[in-house]
Design a protein around this motif. Structure first.
Motif, PDB file in Angstrom:
ATOM      1  N   MET A   1       0.835  -1.186   0.000  1.00 36.90           N
ATOM      2  CA  MET A   1       0.000   0.000   0.000  1.00 36.90           C
ATOM      3  C   MET A   1       0.876   1.243   0.000  1.00 36.90           C
ATOM      4  N   TYR A   2       0.547   2.190  -0.889  1.00 37.69           N
ATOM      5  CA  TYR A   2       1.306   3.427  -0.945  1.00 37.69           C
ATOM      6  C   TYR A   2       0.804   4.383   0.130  1.00 37.69           C
ATOM      7  N   GLU A   3       1.720   5.015   0.825  1.00 39.48           N
ATOM      8  CA  GLU A   3       1.351   5.951   1.891  1.00 39.48           C
ATOM      9  C   GLU A   3       2.107   7.261   1.707  1.00 39.48           C
ATOM     10  N   VAL A   4       1.375   8.377   1.796  1.00 43.12           N
ATOM     11  CA  VAL A   4       2.016   9.689   1.773  1.00 43.12           C
ATOM     12  C   VAL A   4       2.644   9.907   3.144  1.00 43.12           C
ATOM     13  N   GLU A   5       3.974  10.059   3.181  1.00 44.67           N
ATOM     14  CA  GLU A   5       4.675  10.101   4.457  1.00 44.67           C
ATOM     15  C   GLU A   5       5.265  11.465   4.787  1.00 44.67           C
ATOM     16  N   SER A   6       5.377  12.354   3.832  1.00 48.91           N
ATOM     17  CA  SER A   6       6.000  13.650   4.081  1.00 48.91           C
ATOM     18  C   SER A   6       4.975  14.769   4.039  1.00 48.91           C
ATOM     19  N   LYS A   7       5.307  15.867   4.731  1.00 45.79           N
ATOM     20  CA  LYS A   7       4.447  17.041   4.711  1.00 45.79           C
ATOM     21  C   LYS A   7       4.382  17.618   3.307  1.00 45.79           C
ATOM     22  N   GLY A   8       5.523  17.607   2.597  1.00 45.00           N
ATOM     23  CA  GLY A   8       5.537  18.115   1.238  1.00 45.00           C
ATOM     24  C   GLY A   8       4.637  17.309   0.318  1.00 45.00           C
ATOM     25  N   GLY A   9       4.662  15.980   0.469  1.00 46.51           N
ATOM     26  CA  GLY A   9       3.796  15.125  -0.333  1.00 46.51           C
ATOM     27  C   GLY A   9       2.329  15.374  -0.038  1.00 46.51           C
ATOM     28  N   ALA A  10       2.017  15.600   1.254  1.00 43.39           N
ATOM     29  CA  ALA A  10       0.630  15.871   1.634  1.00 43.39           C
ATOM     30  C   ALA A  10       0.149  17.184   1.023  1.00 43.39           C
ATOM     31  N   ILE A  11       0.992  18.212   1.060  1.00 49.85           N
ATOM     32  CA  ILE A  11       0.617  19.506   0.480  1.00 49.85           C
ATOM     33  C   ILE A  11       0.463  19.389  -1.033  1.00 49.85           C
ATOM     34  N   GLY A  12       1.328  18.579  -1.671  1.00 55.04           N
ATOM     35  CA  GLY A  12       1.188  18.350  -3.104  1.00 55.04           C
ATOM     36  C   GLY A  12      -0.157  17.716  -3.439  1.00 55.04           C
ATOM     37  N   CYS A  13      -0.579  16.740  -2.623  1.00 57.24           N
ATOM     38  CA  CYS A  13      -1.895  16.110  -2.818  1.00 57.24           C
ATOM     39  C   CYS A  13      -3.005  17.143  -2.680  1.00 57.24           C
ATOM     40  N   MET A  14      -2.884  18.031  -1.689  1.00 60.18           N
ATOM     41  CA  MET A  14      -3.920  19.041  -1.466  1.00 60.18           C
ATOM     42  C   MET A  14      -4.022  20.009  -2.629  1.00 60.18           C
ATOM     43  N   LEU A  15      -2.873  20.437  -3.154  1.00 63.24           N
ATOM     44  CA  LEU A  15      -2.886  21.398  -4.260  1.00 63.24           C
ATOM     45  C   LEU A  15      -3.501  20.796  -5.515  1.00 63.24           C
ATOM     46  N   LEU A  16      -3.132  19.547  -5.821  1.00 64.13           N
ATOM     47  CA  LEU A  16      -3.710  18.885  -6.988  1.00 64.13           C
ATOM     48  C   LEU A  16      -5.202  18.649  -6.784  1.00 64.13           C
ATOM     49  N   SER A  17      -5.562  18.270  -5.559  1.00 66.05           N
ATOM     50  CA  SER A  17      -6.977  18.089  -5.238  1.00 66.05           C
ATOM     51  C   SER A  17      -7.739  19.394  -5.392  1.00 66.05           C
ATOM     52  N   LEU A  18      -7.130  20.491  -4.958  1.00 68.33           N
ATOM     53  CA  LEU A  18      -7.756  21.800  -5.075  1.00 68.33           C
ATOM     54  C   LEU A  18      -8.086  22.131  -6.524  1.00 68.33           C
ATOM     55  N   PHE A  19      -7.172  21.834  -7.434  1.00 66.93           N
ATOM     56  CA  PHE A  19      -7.410  22.110  -8.853  1.00 66.93           C
ATOM     57  C   PHE A  19      -8.542  21.233  -9.391  1.00 66.93           C
ATOM     58  N   PHE A  20      -8.501  19.923  -9.073  1.00 69.42           N
ATOM     59  CA  PHE A  20      -9.530  19.012  -9.578  1.00 69.42           C
ATOM     60  C   PHE A  20     -10.917  19.377  -9.038  1.00 69.42           C
ATOM     61  N   LEU A  21     -10.994  19.631  -7.713  1.00 69.21           N
ATOM     62  CA  LEU A  21     -12.288  19.891  -7.090  1.00 69.21           C
ATOM     63  C   LEU A  21     -12.837  21.270  -7.468  1.00 69.21           C
ATOM     64  N   GLY A  22     -11.968  22.170  -7.914  1.00 75.94           N
ATOM     65  CA  GLY A  22     -12.448  23.453  -8.388  1.00 75.94           C
ATOM     66  C   GLY A  22     -12.820  23.460  -9.855  1.00 75.94           C
ATOM     67  N   THR A  23     -12.410  22.415 -10.582  1.00 72.71           N
ATOM     68  CA  THR A  23     -12.646  22.365 -12.028  1.00 72.71           C
ATOM     69  C   THR A  23     -13.899  21.591 -12.401  1.00 72.71           C
ATOM     70  N   TRP A  24     -14.175  20.482 -11.689  1.00 69.43           N
ATOM     71  CA  TRP A  24     -15.313  19.665 -12.116  1.00 69.43           C
ATOM     72  C   TRP A  24     -16.656  20.415 -12.033  1.00 69.43           C
ATOM     73  N   PRO A  25     -16.864  21.334 -11.043  1.00 73.04           N
ATOM     74  CA  PRO A  25     -18.132  22.080 -11.083  1.00 73.04           C
ATOM     75  C   PRO A  25     -18.289  22.927 -12.339  1.00 73.04           C
ATOM     76  N   ALA A  26     -17.176  23.473 -12.836  1.00 71.29           N
ATOM     77  CA  ALA A  26     -17.248  24.281 -14.053  1.00 71.29           C
ATOM     78  C   ALA A  26     -17.668  23.429 -15.244  1.00 71.29           C
ATOM     79  N   VAL A  27     -17.194  22.192 -15.283  1.00 65.95           N
ATOM     80  CA  VAL A  27     -17.556  21.289 -16.376  1.00 65.95           C
ATOM     81  C   VAL A  27     -19.050  21.002 -16.350  1.00 65.95           C
ATOM     82  N   MET A  28     -19.587  20.707 -15.162  1.00 63.38           N
ATOM     83  CA  MET A  28     -21.011  20.400 -15.057  1.00 63.38           C
ATOM     84  C   MET A  28     -21.869  21.638 -15.326  1.00 63.38           C
ATOM     85  N   THR A  29     -21.399  22.802 -14.877  1.00 59.05           N
ATOM     86  CA  THR A  29     -22.139  24.033 -15.122  1.00 59.05           C
ATOM     87  C   THR A  29     -22.255  24.319 -16.619  1.00 59.05           C
TER      88      THR A  29
END
Length: 389
Positions: A1-29
């Motif tokens: 199982m892959y695990e995010v172990e660093s603070k930098g990796g966690a922030i990277g996940c959040m930033l990418l998530s931020l882009f995805f979660l902010g984009t899909w509503p625009a597609v549906m709209t």
């Protein structure tokens, strides 16, 4: 199982998530504004949203050898972990209801304002709950000023909406006056209207699936508030599912790993979405036209974009949870700054705030600035979860 172990990796996940979660509503709209029924769009979205969770579980959930207390995905499916599974599924129910509500709210109060309202409620309620569920691993002196910045941004967002609504009302009144003077019934119905003009607003209303002219804005605000309440509960539910803070699992049973929890979470989200939207095909809400399952299957207009929105949302949620498991779910709620992304798409794709007043522009810039400060503070509050094994 892959695990995010660093603070930098966690922030990277959040930033990418931020882009995805902010984009899909625009597609549906964009699909709703083209006239595609929201029931059809949400059914397509639900399919790929579930597929994203399955793909994440079968890849990240199976990578490498299992660690003590962290079994791989298939191993955990057979374990007696139903108390935590139910929390994960409850989170999926909350997310499904919230997402379903927002697709109607977007039409009434706009993409940007809807996301601001839902994000604010999520931060105030959900982030506070996650902070205590995470045993306060986040830095409170940084986290809660970030929450405060979100609240300020919400007030500014409400002011933006009020100012922009007044601008649009003035545009329509001028257009109606010009039409009466010209005594020309075709005024205001040009086919190539520019963003921000009265002609554009009228043309948009004629095309879109959900008709909003003449309807109370309070309906949209109520729907947005309900969605925000649902969103504020799904992340704490997922937190309880993966960390068992209430010690409901039997002795020796491992906590749900993030990938297994996300799989169950997405399954319940999918089931509820399918049930509700098939019901809405035959019993539509908000005066939408009736449809049928056969009509849905034959509706290929925009299906590719609807499927894309499900992929974006699925991976966005998965990355948020991966980052939250490593750095704390309160810090991972920084992805609720997604109105930053949604506002960008709203301006670029849908012409929101085009040809508005200087007051509206000043408020818009102020709102976006506070969101930038808020997301920076929430990410800076990240702690690091200690293994209990």
């Amino acid at each position: 199982m892959y695990e995010v172990e660093s603070k930098g990796g966690a922030i990277g996940c959040m930033l990418l998530s931020l882009f995805f979660l902010g984009t899909w509503p625009a597609v549906m709209t964009s699909l709703e504004q083209r006239g595609r029924l929201p029931q059809h769009t949400y059914l397509d979205y639900s399919i790929t949203n579930l597929l994203a969770a399955v793909l994440i579980a079968l890849t990240f959930g199976q990578l490498g050898d299992p660690k003590p207390g962290q079994p791989n995905f298939f191993t955990q499916l057979a374990q007696d972990n139903w108390p935590c599974v139910l929390f994960a599924m409850a989170g999926g129910v909350f997310l499904s209801l919230g997402n379903l509500a927002t697709q109607y709210a977007w039409a009434f109060v706009g993409l940007s304002v809807t996301e601001v309202i839902t994000a604010s409620i999520t931060v105030v309620i959900g982030t506070t709950m996650n902070y205590f569920l995470d045993d306060r691993i986040n830095k409170a002196e940084i986290l809660f000023p970030g929450v405060g910045c979100f609240l300020i941004a919400v007030l500014l967002g409400a002011a933006v909406h009020g100012s922009n609504s007044a601008d649009n009302k003035a545009k329509l009144e001028v257009a109606m006056a010009d039409q009466e003077k010209a005594n020309d019934s075709t005024a205001g119905t040009t086919t190539d209207a520019e963003f921000g003009t009265a002609d554009f607003l009228i043309e948009l209303e004629s095309k879109r699936a959900i008709k909003v002219f003449g309807k109370s804005v309070w309906m949209g605000l109520a729907i947005s508030s309900f969605a925000g309440l649902c969103f504020s509960l799904f992340s704490p539910s997922f937190n309880l599912a993966t960390n068992d803070q209430w010690h409901l699992l039997k002795e020796g049973v491992d906590d749900l790993v993030v990938y297994t929890a996300f799989f169950y979470f997405s399954c319940s989200c999918f089931v509820l979405a399918i049930i509700l939207n098939i019901t809405f095909l035959y019993r539509p809400v908000l005066n939408l036209p009736k449809s049928s399952f056969k009509a849905y299957l034959n509706d290929w207009n925009g299906r590719g974009l609807a499927l894309l929105s499900g992929i974006l949302c699925g991976f966005g949620n998965g990355l948020q949870f991966m980052g939250g498991q490593a750095a704390g779910y309160a810090a991972a709620d920084a992805v609720q700054a997604l109105p930053l992304v949604s506002t960008f798409w709203g301006i670029l794709l849908f012409g929101e705030y085009r040809r508005s007043s200087r007051k509206t522009y000043a408020l818009l810039v102020s709102m976006l600035f506070m969101f930038v400060v808020a997301v920076a503070l929430l990410m800076a509050s990240s702690g690091h979860r200690k293994d209990e094994s």
